[in-house]
Scaffold this motif. Structure first.
Motif, PDB file in Angstrom:
ATOM      1  N   ILE A  30      16.326  15.621  -5.999  1.00 45.35           N
ATOM      2  CA  ILE A  30      16.145  14.581  -6.653  1.00 45.35           C
ATOM      3  C   ILE A  30      17.365  13.481  -6.223  1.00 45.35           C
ATOM      4  O   ILE A  30      16.969  12.530  -5.886  1.00 45.35           O
ATOM      5  CB  ILE A  30      16.372  14.851  -8.121  1.00 45.35           C
ATOM      6  CG1 ILE A  30      15.008  15.610  -8.829  1.00 45.35           C
ATOM      7  CG2 ILE A  30      16.246  13.274  -8.957  1.00 45.35           C
ATOM      8  CD1 ILE A  30      13.744  14.796  -8.549  1.00 45.35           C
ATOM      9  N   ILE A  74      16.503  11.760  -2.591  1.00 46.19           N
ATOM     10  CA  ILE A  74      15.337  10.840  -2.711  1.00 46.19           C
ATOM     11  C   ILE A  74      15.844   9.604  -3.438  1.00 46.19           C
ATOM     12  O   ILE A  74      15.479   8.548  -2.941  1.00 46.19           O
ATOM     13  CB  ILE A  74      14.221  11.584  -3.672  1.00 46.19           C
ATOM     14  CG1 ILE A  74      13.603  12.723  -2.789  1.00 46.19           C
ATOM     15  CG2 ILE A  74      13.253  10.371  -4.045  1.00 46.19           C
ATOM     16  CD1 ILE A  74      12.660  13.390  -3.764  1.00 46.19           C
ATOM     17  N   LEU A  75      16.732   9.635  -4.603  1.00 41.75           N
ATOM     18  CA  LEU A  75      17.095   8.465  -5.278  1.00 41.75           C
ATOM     19  C   LEU A  75      17.967   7.624  -4.469  1.00 41.75           C
ATOM     20  O   LEU A  75      17.937   6.397  -4.009  1.00 41.75           O
ATOM     21  CB  LEU A  75      17.959   8.945  -6.359  1.00 41.75           C
ATOM     22  CG  LEU A  75      16.933   9.649  -7.555  1.00 41.75           C
ATOM     23  CD1 LEU A  75      17.954   9.822  -8.864  1.00 41.75           C
ATOM     24  CD2 LEU A  75      16.070   8.434  -8.081  1.00 41.75           C
ATOM     25  N   VAL A 107      10.014  11.870 -10.290  1.00 46.96           N
ATOM     26  CA  VAL A 107      10.159  10.621  -9.455  1.00 46.96           C
ATOM     27  C   VAL A 107       9.108   9.733  -9.931  1.00 46.96           C
ATOM     28  O   VAL A 107       9.414   8.466 -10.292  1.00 46.96           O
ATOM     29  CB  VAL A 107      10.071  11.018  -7.989  1.00 46.96           C
ATOM     30  CG1 VAL A 107       9.830   9.821  -7.218  1.00 46.96           C
ATOM     31  CG2 VAL A 107      11.173  11.738  -7.536  1.00 46.96           C
ATOM     32  N   ILE A 124      10.189   7.641 -13.253  1.00 51.12           N
ATOM     33  CA  ILE A 124      11.380   6.735 -13.245  1.00 51.12           C
ATOM     34  C   ILE A 124      11.080   5.404 -14.028  1.00 51.12           C
ATOM     35  O   ILE A 124      10.063   4.841 -13.685  1.00 51.12           O
ATOM     36  CB  ILE A 124      12.128   6.594 -11.668  1.00 51.12           C
ATOM     37  CG1 ILE A 124      12.365   7.648 -11.176  1.00 51.12           C
ATOM     38  CG2 ILE A 124      12.957   5.416 -11.785  1.00 51.12           C
ATOM     39  CD1 ILE A 124      12.663   7.595  -9.672  1.00 51.12           C
TER      40      ILE A 124
END
Length: 229
Positions: A8, A11-12, A127, A130
């Motif tokens: 995660i 990716i962010l 994801v 979000i």
């Protein structure tokens, strides 16, 4: 054993790195592992956003006063990651940016390791849920002496279930649809005229004043749709 944080987090940070100039993902990684990171005085990559959004205008510049990413690691499968933007201002124009503007940055490819099969579904679920909060969205379109300004005090984007109620949603193979609820509060739209110095001396009555707008968006096989209500 695989930890979801290891998938995660990059990716962010890759999203931030894609749209923000001079961002170093390594500087924010440790803070994000701790549950949140705050970034200040960010300059957006206008050329990248222009290509992504495909606006009929030229995005001259964009700035963010504060960007906050909060990740509930202990409840990551039941509560959304919240991205909060405090004051974002964008300037649009029909004219292309001046030639003396700095050249666009060469794209940097941040390799994000693909998670194993069972983890891939979990990462996709996190994801896809979000949530976005924007406080003070300011968009100005400038053409000669005409200034069209859009101000939104609060904007919220949340995921929803099949009944369009706010929910930490699953994406089922039988119903591969991502639903979003979008709300704009205190929206004001103004059309004014600037003088030779680029300043607005007298403001006209707003075209829209402190309105609220709610609409639903969903994407299916990469085609987004919006329904206003």
């Amino acid at each position: 054993m695989f930890k979801i944080e290891s998938y995660i987090t990059p990716i962010l940070l890759s999203y931030v790195d894609k749209y923000v100039r001079d961002f170093k993902p390594a500087d924010a990684q440790v803070s994000l592992w701790g549950g949140g990171v705050a970034l200040h005085n960010l300059v957006l990559k206008a050329d990248v956003l222009q290509q992504e959004v495909a606006l009929p205008f030229t995005l001259v510049s964009g700035r963010i006063h504060e960007l906050l990413i909060q990740v509930p690691w202990t409840k990551i499968m039941s509560e959304p990651i919240i991205v909060t933007i405090d004051t974002i201002e964008c300037i649009l124009s029909l004219h292309p940016p001046p030639e003396e503007s700095p050249p666009p940055e060469s794209p940097r490819t941040q390799v994000v390791e693909a998670p194993p099969g069972y983890m891939r579904a979990l990462v996709r679920r996190v994801v896809s849920n979000i949530a976005l909060r924007v406080h003070h969205l300011i968009v100005k379109y400038v053409q000669d002496d005409i200034v069209l300004s859009l101000n939104v005090k609060h904007l919220a984007v949340d995921s929803a279930g099949p009944d369009w109620q706010p929910a930490f949603a699953d994406i089922e193979q039988s119903d591969p649809v991502l639903r979003r609820l979008v709300r704009l509060d205190d929206l004001t739209l103004c059309l004014d005229r600037a003088d030779a110095d680029g300043k607005i001396r007298f403001y006209q009555e707003p075209l829209l004043y402190r309105c609220q707008l709610d609409f639903r968006c969903f994407s299916f096989t990469s085609f987004p749709f919006c329904i206003f209500f």
